[in-house]
Design an enzyme around this catalytic site. Structure first.
Site, PDB file in Angstrom:
ATOM      1  N   SER A  38      -2.572  23.794  11.088  1.00  0.00           N
ATOM      2  CA  SER A  38      -0.983  23.704  10.784  1.00  0.00           C
ATOM      3  C   SER A  38      -0.723  24.807   9.656  1.00  0.00           C
ATOM      4  O   SER A  38      -0.914  26.007  10.161  1.00  0.00           O
ATOM      5  CB  SER A  38      -0.801  22.263  10.249  1.00  0.00           C
ATOM      6  OG  SER A  38       0.754  22.080  10.324  1.00  0.00           O
ATOM      7  N   ASP A 180       0.254  20.042  16.797  1.00  0.00           N
ATOM      8  CA  ASP A 180      -0.357  20.085  15.613  1.00  0.00           C
ATOM      9  C   ASP A 180      -1.899  19.610  15.547  1.00  0.00           C
ATOM     10  O   ASP A 180      -2.048  18.718  15.940  1.00  0.00           O
ATOM     11  CB  ASP A 180       0.310  19.331  14.408  1.00  0.00           C
ATOM     12  CG  ASP A 180      -0.012  19.726  13.247  1.00  0.00           C
ATOM     13  OD1 ASP A 180      -1.046  19.567  12.606  1.00  0.00           O
ATOM     14  OD2 ASP A 180       0.881  20.488  12.517  1.00  0.00           O
TER      15      ASP A 180
END
Length: 374
Positions: A38, A180
């Site tokens: 991320s 993610d």
């Protein structure tokens, strides 16, 4: 010895990673390979592209403001296609891809495999419910539980790893939908080790356990944050060095706290430097050699005295082998010393700790001699 750096996800808190890297570099700790999830993938990419920490912070601030802007084109495309106004996410995520692509272009790079430093960034294939990893290395998983991709534009790879559920739409690449990477791997310690790291330093963020969410959006953010935090625990345990950044004044998307996160990352890492350097020595490849005296054969050899100590009634000495030293640190040695009244009991208590940790783990032979001045 190759040092790897694993950076966790955490939104705007990722500025803390930059501050931490600055502290590491100032103390002469060079990173040989890097991986991040991320926001960690964004910082990893900038670092691997050889941007300085000052440049990274400036880029982070600039792109953070731009990335979080509503994209009218994306908004109206959702309306016209009769999806709800959010579509698959509040934002498209294209600005993340564009920002990293621009940074790569300035360095003459485009694809993830164009980067020289070994790098990895996990993501989640939402349709297959499977972990994927983007890397510039030729890595394979024989069990097929993890898929590796090394032929992807760097901007696309970072966007895929950072497509926070509900906020950014999934990233589409070659028929796959990626979100993610924190869902499966929010702190890629194991993946960084696969890059060739002998020792891995991990940097994560403490979860906002006592933060009271004020609306539906904040409830969702905190829920995902807690989920990611649980995923991180086992990766922290497998790190050789672990730093947790406590940033109570910042949440995932508060861009006003970038400087605060950066400064806290810098300060916290400086506080950990003594521990990191001690561990570097403790597990050094030459730790079990007495290089100067043993086997030298010179009867006139003079010892090197680096520091003179004045003995007192509180003085204690410990001479031990590396098999002993690796399984108990100095703080624990001092704790055992304070709880005992003589050298025999001191060594006995430390020995119990060493044996409990080494038993069943291919334990090395251990020897320890303790001396206490009365």
């Amino acid at each position: 010895m190759k040092i790897g750096l694993a950076l966790a996800g955490g939104g705007i808190k990722g500025a803390g990673h930059i501050g931490a890297i600055k502290a590491l570099k100032e103390n002469g700790i060079e990173i040989d390979c890097v991986g991040g999830t991320s926001i960690g993938s964004i910082v990893s990419a900038l670092y691997a592209m050889d941007y300085s920490t000052d440049e990274m912070l400036k880029l982070f601030k600039y792109f953070a403001k731009d990335i979080m802007k509503i994209d009218p084109k994306y908004y109206w495309s959702n309306v016209k296609s009769k999806r709800n106004f959010m579509g698959y996410g509040l934002l498209s995520g294209e600005r993340i891809e564009q920002a990293i692509a621009e940074c790569a272009e300035l360095k003459g790079l485009k694809n993830i495999k164009d980067i020289k430093m070994p790098i990895c960034m996990p993501t989640t294939e939402i349709t297959e419910s499977k972990k994927y990893v983007f890397t510039n290395q030729e890595t394979q998983d024989e069990t097929k539980q993890i898929e590796y991709i090394n032929d992807i534009p760097l901007g696309k790879a970072v966007r895929a790893s950072a497509s926070y559920p509900g906020v950014f739409a999934p990233t589409v690449f070659k028929g796959h939908k990626f979100v993610d990477g924190g869902i499966f791997d929010n702190l890629p310690t194991h993946e960084v080790r696969k890059l060739g790291a002998d020792k891995v330093l991990s940097i994560r963020f403490s979860s906002e356990k006592f933060y009271d969410p004020k609306n539906l959006f904040e409830v969702a953010l905190k829920s995902v944050d807690l989920l990611f935090d649980q995923r991180t625990a086992s990766e922290v345990a497998s790190s050789d060095y672990a730093i947790t950044l406590d940033l109570p004044e910042a949440n995932v998307f508060n861009i006003k706290k970038i400087d605060y996160c950066y400064n806290q990352g810098y300060i916290t890492t400086l506080e950990h430097m003594k521990e990191i350097k001690e561990k570097d020595i403790r597990f050094h490849k030459d730790r079990n050699r007495l290089l100067k005296a043993i086997g030298n054969g010179d009867p006139n050899l003079e010892p090197t005295i680096s520091r003179k100590y004045k003995l007192s009634s509180k003085t204690a000495f410990l001479l031990c082998t590396d098999g002993f030293w690796e399984l108990i640190d100095e703080k624990e040695m001092i704790g055992c010393l304070r709880r005992t009244s003589n050298a025999k009991d001191w060594v006995k208590e430390m020995g119990a700790i060493v044996v409990s940790r080494g038993k069943g783990n291919n334990m090395d032979n251990v020897t320890a001699i303790g001396v206490r001045i009365k």
